[in-house]
Write an enzyme that holds these catalytic residues in place. Structure first.
Site, PDB file in Angstrom:
ATOM      1  N   ARG A 103      38.950  11.120  69.249  1.00 30.16           N
ATOM      2  CA  ARG A 103      38.368  12.434  69.011  1.00 30.16           C
ATOM      3  C   ARG A 103      39.388  13.282  68.280  1.00 30.16           C
ATOM      4  NH1 ARG A 103      36.289  16.391  73.766  1.00 30.16           N
ATOM      5  NH2 ARG A 103      38.509  16.607  74.056  1.00 30.16           N
ATOM      6  N   THR A 107      38.614  19.126  65.209  1.00 33.18           N
ATOM      7  CA  THR A 107      37.153  19.239  65.023  1.00 33.18           C
ATOM      8  C   THR A 107      36.381  18.759  66.252  1.00 33.18           C
ATOM      9  OG1 THR A 107      36.988  17.004  64.152  1.00 33.18           O
ATOM     10  CG2 THR A 107      37.439  18.755  62.564  1.00 33.18           C
ATOM     11  N   ASP A 198      43.279  14.075  80.548  1.00 32.15           N
ATOM     12  CA  ASP A 198      43.080  13.086  79.480  1.00 32.15           C
ATOM     13  C   ASP A 198      43.103  11.686  80.098  1.00 32.15           C
ATOM     14  OD1 ASP A 198      43.722  11.151  77.379  1.00 32.15           O
ATOM     15  OD2 ASP A 198      43.845  12.906  76.090  1.00 32.15           O
ATOM     16  N   ASP A 201      45.507   9.023  78.466  1.00 33.25           N
ATOM     17  CA  ASP A 201      46.916   9.282  78.776  1.00 33.25           C
ATOM     18  C   ASP A 201      47.230   8.928  80.229  1.00 33.25           C
ATOM     19  OD1 ASP A 201      47.546  10.089  76.246  1.00 33.25           O
ATOM     20  OD2 ASP A 201      47.446  12.239  76.669  1.00 33.25           O
TER      21      ASP A 201
HETATM   22  C1  PRP Z   1      38.369  10.491  75.142  1.00 33.23           C
HETATM   23  C2  PRP Z   1      37.401   9.759  76.029  1.00 33.23           C
HETATM   24  C3  PRP Z   1      36.164   9.641  75.194  1.00 33.23           C
HETATM   25  C4  PRP Z   1      36.208  10.958  74.432  1.00 33.23           C
HETATM   26  C5  PRP Z   1      35.250  11.904  75.083  1.00 33.23           C
HETATM   27  O1  PRP Z   1      38.944   9.650  74.221  1.00 33.23           O
HETATM   28  O2  PRP Z   1      37.893   8.524  76.474  1.00 33.23           O
HETATM   29  O3  PRP Z   1      36.181   8.546  74.299  1.00 33.23           O
HETATM   30  O4  PRP Z   1      37.533  11.472  74.537  1.00 33.23           O
HETATM   31  O5  PRP Z   1      35.140  13.070  74.367  1.00 33.23           O
HETATM   32  P1  PRP Z   1      33.810  13.497  73.611  1.00 33.23           P
HETATM   33  O6  PRP Z   1      32.675  13.244  74.570  1.00 33.23           O
HETATM   34  O7  PRP Z   1      34.031  14.963  73.333  1.00 33.23           O
HETATM   35  O8  PRP Z   1      33.699  12.695  72.355  1.00 33.23           O
HETATM   36  P2  PRP Z   1      40.082  10.133  73.191  1.00 33.23           P
HETATM   37  O9  PRP Z   1      39.453  10.575  71.921  1.00 33.23           O
HETATM   38  O10 PRP Z   1      40.978  11.107  73.888  1.00 33.23           O
HETATM   39  O11 PRP Z   1      40.832   8.799  72.848  1.00 33.23           O
HETATM   40  P3  PRP Z   1      41.723   7.829  73.789  1.00 33.23           P
HETATM   41  O12 PRP Z   1      40.768   7.131  74.750  1.00 33.23           O
HETATM   42  O13 PRP Z   1      42.309   6.892  72.795  1.00 33.23           O
HETATM   43  O14 PRP Z   1      42.740   8.657  74.512  1.00 33.23           O
HETATM   44  N1  URA Z   2      38.673  13.207  76.916  1.00 33.03           N
HETATM   45  C1  URA Z   2      39.367  13.113  78.071  1.00 33.03           C
HETATM   46  O1  URA Z   2      40.137  12.164  78.254  1.00 33.03           O
HETATM   47  N2  URA Z   2      39.218  14.070  78.991  1.00 33.03           N
HETATM   48  C2  URA Z   2      38.387  15.110  78.827  1.00 33.03           C
HETATM   49  O2  URA Z   2      38.289  15.966  79.733  1.00 33.03           O
HETATM   50  C3  URA Z   2      37.669  15.205  77.617  1.00 33.03           C
HETATM   51  C4  URA Z   2      37.815  14.221  76.695  1.00 33.03           C
END
Ligand code: PRP
Ligand code: URA
Length: 207
Positions: A103, A107, A198, A201
Site C-alpha cells: 500500500r 495515496t 502494522d 512489521d
Molecule cells: C497491509 C495489509 C494489507 C493492506 C491493508 O499491507 O497486510 O495488505 O496493508 O490495507 P488496505 O486495506 O488499506 O489496502 P502493507 O501494504 O502494509 O504491506 P506489507 O504486508 O508488505 O507490510
Molecule cells: N495495514 C496494517 O498492517 N495495519 C493497518 O491497520 C492497516 C493496514
C-alpha cells in the site's frame, strides 16, 4: 455490510493478545497461525463430502471424505504469509499462490509487484491477509484472481475496518468475507482503529 465475524471465545482471546503492543513477533506469529487454524475450521464448513467404503478392523461402513473442487490459498504479501501455515495444517494438499501488493503510504492505493498462482482449473481460492483497512489491497487481489478466470473466492482476514468491508462488498459482492474482529474505523494514515498496528512489521520484526 456482508461479513461473517468468527468470534469464538478462543479467537477473541487470542486477537486481544495480538493487539497488545508488548506482544513480540514470535508470539504474534504463533497467535496468528493458531487463529487462522481456528477460523479455517469455520470457513471450510461448506466443503462438499462424498461417501466412501471403509473397512475398519471390525466392520465395513460408509465413511465420508471431502470431494469436489481443490483448494488454493493465496496470501497477500507480506503479512498474508502469516496465515498460510494454519490453513495448510488443516488442508495439507492445498496449493499456495502468492500476490505481492503493498500500500503506497501517500495515496493508500495498492501497488502490485508479484503474482504466481497454482493451476486454477477446478479450484476454489481463499485469499488471506490479516488486515482489511481501506479494502484497496483486498479488492485488487480479488480482481487479479478474477482476471485469471478464478470465480470461486473467499476472503479471510483477521481484523477489518467497516470501510474495507464496504469496499470489497461493493467491488466484489460475490466474495464472502470472514474476519475475526470488526473494528471501529480508520485513522488519518489508513490504519485500523483500534487495530493492532502494522501486521507485516509485527510478524517480521521490521519497522
Ligand atoms: C497491509 C495489509 C494489507 C493492506 C491493508 O499491507 O497486510 O495488505 O496493508 O490495507 P488496505 O486495506 O488499506 O489496502 P502493507 O501494504 O502494509 O504491506 P506489507 O504486508 O508488505 O507490510
Ligand atoms: N495495514 C496494517 O498492517 N495495519 C493497518 O491497520 C492497516 C493496514
Amino acid at each position: 455490510m456482508q461479513v461473517q465475524v468468527i468470534d469464538h471465545p478462543l479467537i477473541q482471546h487470542k486477537v486481544t493478545l495480538m493487539r497488545k503492543q508488548e506482544t513480540g513477533s514470535k508470539d504474534f506469529r504463533n497467535l496468528l497461525e493458531e487463529i487462522t487454524m481456528l477460523m479455517g475450521y469455520e470457513i471450510t464448513r461448506d466443503l462438499p463430502l462424498e461417501d466412501i467404503d471403509v473397512e475398519t478392523p471390525v466392520a465395513t461402513m460408509k465413511g465420508k471424505q471431502i470431494s469436489g473442487r481443490k483448494i488454493g490459498i493465496v496470501p497477500v504479501l507480506r503479512a498474508g504469509l502469516g496465515m498460510v501455515q494454519g490453513l495448510l495444517d488443516l488442508m495439507p494438499t492445498a496449493k499456495v499462490g502468492h500476490i505481492g501488493l503493498y500500500r503506497d503510504p501517500k495515496t493508500l492505493k495498492p501497488v502490485e509487484y508479484y503474482c504466481k498462482l497454482p493451476d486454477v482449473k477446478n479450484r476454489d481460492f481463499i485469499i488471506v491477509d490479516p488486515m482489511l483497512a481501506t479494502g484497496g489491497s483486498a479488492s485488487a487481489a480479488i480482481s487479479l484472481l478474477k482476471e485469471k478466470g478464478i470465480h470461486h473466492i473467499k476472503l479471510m482476514c483477521l481484523v477489518a475496518a467497516p470501510q474495507g468491508v464496504k469496499k470489497v462488498n461493493t467491488d466484489h459482492p460475490d466474495v464472502k468475507i470472514y474476519v475475526a474482529a470488526l473494528d471501529d474505523t480508520l485513522n488519518e494514515h489508513g490504519y485500523i482503529v483500534p487495530g493492532l498496528g502494522d501486521a507485516g512489521d509485527r510478524i517480521f520484526g521490521t519497522k
